[in-house]
Design a protein around this motif. Structure first.
Motif, PDB file in Angstrom:
ATOM      1  N   ASP A 116       0.705  -1.285  -0.039  1.00  0.00           N
ATOM      2  CA  ASP A 116       0.143   0.073   0.002  1.00  0.00           C
ATOM      3  C   ASP A 116       1.059   1.343   0.145  1.00  0.00           C
ATOM      4  OD1 ASP A 116      -1.733   2.110   0.786  1.00  0.00           O
ATOM      5  OD2 ASP A 116      -3.238   0.584   1.235  1.00  0.00           O
ATOM      6  N   SER A 117       0.505   2.282  -0.725  1.00  0.00           N
ATOM      7  CA  SER A 117       1.370   3.542  -0.764  1.00  0.00           C
ATOM      8  C   SER A 117       1.363   4.156   0.417  1.00  0.00           C
ATOM      9  CB  SER A 117       0.710   4.414  -1.769  1.00  0.00           C
ATOM     10  OG  SER A 117      -0.910   4.834  -1.552  1.00  0.00           O
TER      11      SER A 117
ATOM     12  N   LYS B 246      11.523   2.900  -6.170  1.00  0.00           N
ATOM     13  CA  LYS B 246      10.215   3.634  -6.519  1.00  0.00           C
ATOM     14  C   LYS B 246       9.610   3.425  -7.871  1.00  0.00           C
ATOM     15  CE  LYS B 246       7.656   7.740  -5.414  1.00  0.00           C
ATOM     16  NZ  LYS B 246       7.035   7.158  -4.292  1.00  0.00           N
TER      17      LYS B 246
ATOM     18  N   GLU C 188       8.527   0.047  -8.118  1.00  0.00           N
ATOM     19  CA  GLU C 188       7.107  -0.171  -7.374  1.00  0.00           C
ATOM     20  C   GLU C 188       6.069   0.433  -8.266  1.00  0.00           C
ATOM     21  OE1 GLU C 188       6.867   1.708  -3.471  1.00  0.00           O
ATOM     22  OE2 GLU C 188       8.880   1.801  -3.583  1.00  0.00           O
ATOM     23  N   GLN C 189       6.288   1.478  -8.767  1.00  0.00           N
ATOM     24  CA  GLN C 189       5.278   2.192  -9.749  1.00  0.00           C
ATOM     25  C   GLN C 189       5.048   1.529 -11.242  1.00  0.00           C
ATOM     26  OE1 GLN C 189       2.982   4.368  -8.747  1.00  0.00           O
ATOM     27  NE2 GLN C 189       4.008   4.366  -6.836  1.00  0.00           N
TER      28      GLN C 189
ATOM     29  N   CYS D 189       2.087  12.708 -11.213  1.00  0.00           N
ATOM     30  CA  CYS D 189       1.347  11.933 -10.210  1.00  0.00           C
ATOM     31  C   CYS D 189      -0.363  12.118 -10.716  1.00  0.00           C
ATOM     32  CB  CYS D 189       1.626  12.762  -8.973  1.00  0.00           C
ATOM     33  SG  CYS D 189       0.647  12.204  -7.585  1.00  0.00           S
TER      34      CYS D 189
ATOM     35  N   ARG E  76      -0.181   9.123  -4.357  1.00  0.00           N
ATOM     36  CA  ARG E  76      -0.855   7.711  -4.202  1.00  0.00           C
ATOM     37  C   ARG E  76      -0.598   6.971  -5.454  1.00  0.00           C
ATOM     38  NH1 ARG E  76      -0.099   7.838   1.045  1.00  0.00           N
ATOM     39  NH2 ARG E  76      -1.802   9.164   2.215  1.00  0.00           N
ATOM     40  N   ILE E  77      -0.451   7.410  -6.650  1.00  0.00           N
ATOM     41  CA  ILE E  77      -0.716   6.851  -7.698  1.00  0.00           C
ATOM     42  C   ILE E  77       0.093   7.746  -8.810  1.00  0.00           C
ATOM     43  CG2 ILE E  77      -2.894   7.056  -8.598  1.00  0.00           C
ATOM     44  CD1 ILE E  77      -2.662   4.385  -9.866  1.00  0.00           C
TER      45      ILE E  77
END
Length: 629
Positions: A147-148, A252, A255-256, A490, A505-506
């Motif tokens: 979770d972010s 990161k 992750e993204q 973002c 957040r995403i």
């Protein structure tokens, strides 16, 4: 360094507990059903009217002094780290044989990578632990490491590092002030130093602080006045900016782009990238020692490996995954893919009557693979279970958009990436590891060129200036502009308790990939312009002196012949008769072998001068291709 790490880690104990917004944090048993749609228990709605206690926190928050402790801790660590590399490498090169220095320096750099390797593995473990582990009931935590909103136990790594740094500092106190020099022919004797390097003796006496201060500016001016070193310093600066941006945001990015957790991303970097980099550094030094590569050959090896790694890194643009489908952000509520930034399409007919907050972020996942930013946005009317096992039912956005689904329930958490993304991630890691290995092969040769392209007494200063410049102009601004440009991608920002923009957040994964990899390749590619300038500069300096020694021997013989023929013959004169043009005089003394040797000895100084120029050319060319990498 130990005190700085300890000071940074202690800030965790001076702050309050970490809190995150979630619609189910107030419930602890199965008997309570949450009607997310229209619920007044959504904390995102309560933020519109902060309580008196929250108002006090907001008033006190701008005056927080925690950043001072972090700043002081980083400053102390920086002060401790700075002397290790320039003085340590110079210490090894001063007291080791010239042919052994590359191997020893490669061993030092390989061992120094064990620290980052251990750090990434320790960070991977700490990222799995909740930030307030030991202080809160873990059953009450409803988020997971993927979770972010998750924050790992970052402070634990600093405390462990502080203890290890303190123990590792003890052996330094037992290092001798100097070592007996090994019998060797230093590079000056083999023509591997720049012109003027041989004329400067190495001072062995102790210098006072005043003498050091007086000699600093002239030494610095002399160092930066060397064109090869200055151009290589500029190229190294651009390269270091790219490396800092890469390692700062690589986890990161994983992750993204590929849906990996922070813990797994750090673990893979620690067990794959860094070992490959360490092996490459060791092999690079071993190659220089085994085949006795000259500085020029080492510089060519450094350039070739760096360029090959750069071209290989371009393949990473093709390893990608699609955006995670999030309703209202990367996909519409009816399932049409589209990037919808700034929450322009977060609301739909299925949740228009739910009084949802666009600032909330409590993602839930449907069986169709679509993520909704909160149960309220999904129009859920009831729930079952508690904590991480909470399931929301009767979600109107799911049943209206996908009527073919028999289950209109949502589970807590964000949906995982598609299965085909794992293949792209495998390709990305393979290219990344291979690129790291190839690039590291030229690291040790690059260091050797920096050391050998300047005078011996400027060695420590050269390495120190390089460390200072790269860390100051690379280590500080690179994360700032990398982060600022990445933030432009973002799609959903969180909101702080006191207002203002919080964490992202995403991200839009496609734009993230283009900006992140584009910055790295642009900076690395720009460094090659300085390298080309160095090559052209030193190639001109290298070729001119070679013309002298090639034509030296014929010119000397010609001079001896001219001198011999220009002197009169004395045989007939001594007999008292006129000299006969038909008579063959005896060979004069000047043309005997001893005479030729004498003439050659007379020409010795000019020949030695030409050789010194040739040595300077070879040294300059060695510096050329080297240390820009």
């Amino acid at each position: 360094m130990a005190v700085g790490a300890l000071l940074t880690g202690l800030t965790h104990f001076l702050m309050g507990r970490y809190t995150y917004d979630t619609v189910i944090q107030a419930f602890r048993n199965d008997s309570v059903s949450i009607a997310a749609c229209g619920s007044t228990l959504d904390p995102a709605l309560d933020q519109k009217q902060p309580s008196v206690e929250d108002h006090k926190v907001c008033t006190r928050e701008p005056g927080s002094n925690m950043w001072l402790y972090v700043f002081m801790g980083n400053a102390l660590r920086g002060i401790g780290e700075t002397p290790v590399t320039p003085l340590g490498i110079s210490y090894i090169d001063d007291f080791a044989k010239a042919e052994n220095s590359p191997f020893y320096i490669a061993c030092l750099q390989t061992i120094s990578l064990l620290g980052p390797m251990f750090g990434f593995l320790l960070g991977s473990y700490c990222a799995k632990l909740y930030v307030d582990v030991g202080y809160v009931d873990m059953d009450s935590v409803t988020i997971t490491p993927s979770d972010s909103r998750w924050v790992g136990a970052w402070w634990l790594g600093f405390l462990v590092s502080s203890a290890l740094l303190l123990m590792s500092s003890v052996p330094f106190w037992f290092l001798p002030r100097s070592l007996p020099r090994q019998e060797e022919v230093r590079p000056a004797a083999t023509g591997e130093t720049l012109e003027g390097a041989d004329d400067v003796p190495i001072n062995s006496h102790s210098l006072t602080l005043t003498e050091i201060a007086k000699g600093f500016l002239p030494s610095l001016k002399r160092l930066l006045g060397t064109p090869a070193y200055f151009l290589l310093l500029c190229g190294s600066l651009l390269k270091f900016n790219a490396i800092i941006g890469l390692f700062t945001f690589k986890a990161k990015y994983m992750e993204q782009q590929f849906g990996q957790s922070a813990s797994r991303a750090n673990f893979l970097i620690g067990v794959l990238n860094l070992p490959a980099f360490a092996v490459g550094i060791f092999l690079g030094g071993l190659l220089m020692k085994r085949y006795k590569l000259s500085v020029v050959s080492g510089a060519q090896l450094s350039f070739a490996t760096s360029l090959a790694a750069y071209l290989l890194m371009l393949l990473q643009f093709g390893t990608k995954c699609d955006n995670v489908p999030v309703a209202g952000l990367t996909i519409s509520y009816n399932g049409t893919p589209a990037v919808l930034p700034h929450g322009e399409a977060l609301f739909s007919g299925c949740n228009s009557n739910c009084s949802c907050s666009a600032e909330a972020w409590d993602p839930v996942c449907s069986d169709s693979g679509i993520t909704y930013i909160s149960p309220c946005m999904a129009g859920c009317l009831s729930s079952s279970g508690h904590g991480k096992n909470t399931v929301f039912h009767n979600c109107s956005c799911v049943s209206s958009s996908f009527p073919e689904l028999s289950n209109a329930s949502l589970r807590l958490g964000q949906c995982p990436p598609a299965k085909d993304c794992s293949r792209s991630f495998t390709s990305y890691m393979a290219v990344s590891v291979l690129s790291s290995f190839i690039n590291s092969l030229g690291t040790t040769p690059g260091y050797m060129v920096i050391i050998r392209c300047i005078s011996p007494e400027l060695k420590s200063l050269a390495l120190g200036i390089q460390t200072l410049v790269t860390r100051t102009l690379g280590g500080i601004p690179a994360p700032m502009y990398f982060g600022a440009l990445i933030d432009l991608t973002c799609l959903k920002w969180s909101v702080k308790k006191c207002g203002g923009r919080g964490a992202c957040r995403i991200y839009d994964s496609d734009m993230y990939r283009i900006i992140f990899l584009g910055l790295i390749t642009s900076l690395s590619g720009s460094s090659y312009f300085f390298l080309i300038a160095v090559i052209l500069l030193l190639r001109r300096q290298f070729r001119k002196p070679r013309q002298g020694p090639e034509a030296l021997q014929p010119n000397v013989a010609k001079d001896v012949e001219l001198k011999a023929t220009s002197r009169p013959t004395e045989g007939p004169a001594e007999a008292g008769g006129p000299a006969s043009t038909n008579s063959t005089p005896e060979p004069p003394a000047e043309l005997t072998s001893e005479g030729v040797e004498a003439e050659m000895e007379d020409a010795g100084p000019s020949r030695e001068s030409t050789r010194s120029k040739e040595a300077a050319g070879r040294k300059a060319a060695s510096a050329a291709v080297s240390s820009a990498f």
